[in-house]
Write a protein that holds these residues in place. Structure first.
Motif, PDB file in Angstrom:
ATOM      1  N   ILE A 165      95.993 123.589  40.922  1.00  0.00           N
ATOM      2  CA  ILE A 165      96.925 124.432  39.894  1.00  0.00           C
ATOM      3  C   ILE A 165      96.319 124.141  38.231  1.00  0.00           C
ATOM      4  O   ILE A 165      96.478 125.295  37.647  1.00  0.00           O
ATOM      5  N   GLU A 166      95.936 122.966  38.051  1.00  0.00           N
ATOM      6  CA  GLU A 166      95.118 122.791  36.875  1.00  0.00           C
ATOM      7  C   GLU A 166      93.922 123.777  36.649  1.00  0.00           C
ATOM      8  O   GLU A 166      93.710 124.348  35.682  1.00  0.00           O
ATOM      9  N   HIS A 167      93.216 123.922  37.604  1.00  0.00           N
ATOM     10  CA  HIS A 167      91.908 124.962  37.535  1.00  0.00           C
ATOM     11  C   HIS A 167      92.654 126.235  37.170  1.00  0.00           C
ATOM     12  O   HIS A 167      91.996 126.963  36.196  1.00  0.00           O
ATOM     13  N   VAL A 168      93.541 126.813  37.636  1.00  0.00           N
ATOM     14  CA  VAL A 168      94.043 128.126  37.727  1.00  0.00           C
ATOM     15  C   VAL A 168      94.759 128.448  36.304  1.00  0.00           C
ATOM     16  O   VAL A 168      94.278 129.133  35.563  1.00  0.00           O
ATOM     17  N   TRP A 169      95.400 127.343  35.580  1.00  0.00           N
ATOM     18  CA  TRP A 169      96.018 127.220  34.405  1.00  0.00           C
ATOM     19  C   TRP A 169      94.850 127.321  33.479  1.00  0.00           C
ATOM     20  O   TRP A 169      95.049 128.241  32.491  1.00  0.00           O
ATOM     21  N   ARG A 170      93.843 126.398  33.580  1.00  0.00           N
ATOM     22  CA  ARG A 170      92.812 126.581  32.632  1.00  0.00           C
ATOM     23  C   ARG A 170      91.971 127.923  32.550  1.00  0.00           C
ATOM     24  O   ARG A 170      91.619 128.534  31.535  1.00  0.00           O
ATOM     25  N   ALA A 171      92.097 128.273  33.588  1.00  0.00           N
ATOM     26  CA  ALA A 171      91.026 129.541  33.918  1.00  0.00           C
ATOM     27  C   ALA A 171      91.779 130.771  33.554  1.00  0.00           C
ATOM     28  O   ALA A 171      91.139 131.702  33.011  1.00  0.00           O
ATOM     29  N   TYR A 178      87.484 131.152  60.507  1.00  0.00           N
ATOM     30  CA  TYR A 178      88.934 131.171  59.841  1.00  0.00           C
ATOM     31  C   TYR A 178      88.987 130.863  58.505  1.00  0.00           C
ATOM     32  O   TYR A 178      89.424 131.439  57.584  1.00  0.00           O
ATOM     33  N   LYS A 179      88.044 129.735  58.188  1.00  0.00           N
ATOM     34  CA  LYS A 179      87.927 129.363  56.797  1.00  0.00           C
ATOM     35  C   LYS A 179      87.337 130.510  55.636  1.00  0.00           C
ATOM     36  O   LYS A 179      87.638 130.402  54.745  1.00  0.00           O
ATOM     37  N   ALA A 180      86.550 131.153  56.276  1.00  0.00           N
ATOM     38  CA  ALA A 180      85.779 132.017  55.557  1.00  0.00           C
ATOM     39  C   ALA A 180      86.889 133.344  55.199  1.00  0.00           C
ATOM     40  O   ALA A 180      87.028 133.631  54.089  1.00  0.00           O
ATOM     41  N   LEU A 181      87.800 133.397  55.876  1.00  0.00           N
ATOM     42  CA  LEU A 181      89.092 134.325  55.614  1.00  0.00           C
ATOM     43  C   LEU A 181      89.636 133.840  54.643  1.00  0.00           C
ATOM     44  O   LEU A 181      90.311 134.341  53.794  1.00  0.00           O
ATOM     45  N   GLN A 182      90.085 132.570  54.830  1.00  0.00           N
ATOM     46  CA  GLN A 182      91.031 131.765  53.945  1.00  0.00           C
ATOM     47  C   GLN A 182      90.340 131.875  52.409  1.00  0.00           C
ATOM     48  O   GLN A 182      91.100 131.896  51.421  1.00  0.00           O
ATOM     49  N   CYS A 183      88.995 131.714  52.332  1.00  0.00           N
ATOM     50  CA  CYS A 183      88.248 131.427  51.204  1.00  0.00           C
ATOM     51  C   CYS A 183      88.018 132.635  50.224  1.00  0.00           C
ATOM     52  O   CYS A 183      87.862 132.854  49.274  1.00  0.00           O
ATOM     53  N   ALA A 184      88.433 133.949  51.303  1.00  0.00           N
ATOM     54  CA  ALA A 184      88.016 135.186  50.513  1.00  0.00           C
ATOM     55  C   ALA A 184      88.687 135.445  49.190  1.00  0.00           C
ATOM     56  O   ALA A 184      88.048 135.981  48.111  1.00  0.00           O
ATOM     57  N   PRO A 185      89.957 135.352  49.077  1.00  0.00           N
ATOM     58  CA  PRO A 185      90.556 135.439  47.747  1.00  0.00           C
ATOM     59  C   PRO A 185      89.992 134.806  46.496  1.00  0.00           C
ATOM     60  O   PRO A 185      89.899 135.557  45.508  1.00  0.00           O
ATOM     61  N   ALA A 186      89.493 133.643  46.817  1.00  0.00           N
ATOM     62  CA  ALA A 186      88.923 132.753  45.724  1.00  0.00           C
ATOM     63  C   ALA A 186      87.409 133.388  45.529  1.00  0.00           C
ATOM     64  O   ALA A 186      86.996 133.390  44.178  1.00  0.00           O
ATOM     65  N   GLU A 187      86.801 133.923  46.469  1.00  0.00           N
ATOM     66  CA  GLU A 187      85.652 134.425  46.239  1.00  0.00           C
ATOM     67  C   GLU A 187      85.522 135.696  45.692  1.00  0.00           C
ATOM     68  O   GLU A 187      84.489 136.404  45.018  1.00  0.00           O
ATOM     69  N   ALA A 188      86.700 136.546  45.752  1.00  0.00           N
ATOM     70  CA  ALA A 188      86.819 137.602  45.245  1.00  0.00           C
ATOM     71  C   ALA A 188      87.181 137.698  43.760  1.00  0.00           C
ATOM     72  O   ALA A 188      87.271 138.598  43.001  1.00  0.00           O
ATOM     73  N   SER A 189      87.771 136.497  43.232  1.00  0.00           N
ATOM     74  CA  SER A 189      88.265 136.244  41.809  1.00  0.00           C
ATOM     75  C   SER A 189      87.160 135.837  41.015  1.00  0.00           C
ATOM     76  O   SER A 189      86.081 135.141  41.510  1.00  0.00           O
ATOM     77  N   PHE A 190      87.151 136.369  39.690  1.00  0.00           N
ATOM     78  CA  PHE A 190      85.966 135.833  38.636  1.00  0.00           C
ATOM     79  C   PHE A 190      86.313 134.550  38.377  1.00  0.00           C
ATOM     80  O   PHE A 190      85.309 133.806  37.830  1.00  0.00           O
ATOM     81  N   HIS A 191      87.413 133.903  38.466  1.00  0.00           N
ATOM     82  CA  HIS A 191      87.760 132.529  38.354  1.00  0.00           C
ATOM     83  C   HIS A 191      88.126 131.697  39.566  1.00  0.00           C
ATOM     84  O   HIS A 191      89.250 131.230  39.589  1.00  0.00           O
ATOM     85  N   GLY A 192      87.653 131.653  40.748  1.00  0.00           N
ATOM     86  CA  GLY A 192      87.846 131.261  41.766  1.00  0.00           C
ATOM     87  C   GLY A 192      87.520 129.718  42.038  1.00  0.00           C
ATOM     88  O   GLY A 192      86.394 129.309  41.514  1.00  0.00           O
TER      89      GLY A 192
END
Length: 287
Positions: free
Chosen positions: A275-281, A235-249
């Motif tokens: 949140i800070e990671h996403v903001w900077r990325a 299940y964690k693999a499914l949860q991680c998929a959106p970050a792994e598909a992002s160039f800035h995950g």
């Protein structure tokens, strides 16, 4: 009552704002999971305010202090309410969306529909639209739906009121007014019925999020998960998929956190780091 009521066209939703507005930072919009509402985010909002971020949490229709909305309470209905709310309460500027649990579906849909405003996502121990393709997840959702109906019935009888003051009433670990709200909502029949209706529409919400389309890989996505990386691997693999598909995950596993306590004071800094990671990325992505 904390916050303020915002009219969205004959109905009102309660919002709770926190933190200083800053021209160089997005508004952080916080979407609660199943049976959750604005109180769930109190510790995260406090941490965000201390880091210089403005945030907005809200109660979906029928939950917390918000007016009820017409059925079905699926992703399309929830998304339409949120869009109307933001058109009034935050009509301009970039948005950074944060969703816990089932809310992963709702923020995916909004990000796909509003690419011009949404500059990143943070998924907090969240489900994803594609996760419903898993037989195990589909089975869990069906069982959770049955339990949700039972919880709504039990709240209607008043049997949950004696438990509101125990650990069941607030599994996040809140304090002050937010804790009082959480314990009140745990035993409130209207809140429980509206929450159960949302859970019943979970499969439809997943289909609607999928239909909204894939996220742009340039969109920064942080996934913050409760517990060690070794737990619930499939299940964690499914949860991680959106970050792994992002160039800035980013993926962060928060040891010692549970699905509920990850929102509490002890673990709120991990969410804010995401949140800070996403903001900077997002600045890098725009560059």
């Amino acid at each position: 009552m904390r916050g303020e009521m915002i009219d969205i066209g004959g109905r009102a939703l309660r919002i709770v704002r926190a933190g200083p507005a800053a021209a160089d930072r997005p508004l952080v919009v916080l979407e609660a999971g199943a049976f959750g509402f604005s109180a769930d985010w109190a510790a995260v909002q406090s941490e965000l305010a201390g880091r210089g971020f403005a945030s907005l949490a809200y109660d979906r229709a029928g939950l917390g202090r918000s007016d009820p909305g017409p059925p079905p309470r699926d992703g399309a209905a929830i998304g339409a309410d949120l869009e109307a709310l933001l058109d009034t309460a935050a009509p301009q500027g970039p948005l950074l969306l944060v969703g816990h649990s089932m809310a992963g579906l709702h923020i995916h849909r909004l990000a796909a529909r509003w690419p011009e405003r949404v500059m990143g996502l943070v998924l907090v121990d969240a489900t994803t639209p594609a996760a419903m393709n898993s037989g195990l997840v589909s089975l869990f959702v069906g069982q959770f739906g049955a339990l949700s109906k039972l919880a709504a019935w039990t709240a209607g009888t008043g049997l949950l009121k004696p438990l509101a003051g125990t650990g069941f009433g607030d599994m996040i670990g809140l304090s002050g007014d937010a804790e009082s709200e959480k314990r009140w909502a745990f035993a409130d029949a209207v809140h429980a019925a509206a929450a159960a209706a949302e859970v019943e529409a979970w499969p439809a919400a997943a289909r609607q999020a999928l239909a909204a389309g894939d996220l742009d890989p340039k969109l920064p996505v942080a996934v913050i998960l409760a517990g060690p990386a070794s737990a619930n691997g499939a299940y964690k693999a499914l949860q991680c998929a959106p970050a792994e598909a992002s160039f800035h995950g980013l993926v962060d596993h928060v040891d010692g956190a549970t699905h509920a306590s990850i929102l509490g004071q002890e673990h709120a800094p991990a969410i804010v780091r995401g949140i800070e990671h996403v903001w900077r990325a997002s600045a890098v992505a725009e560059g």
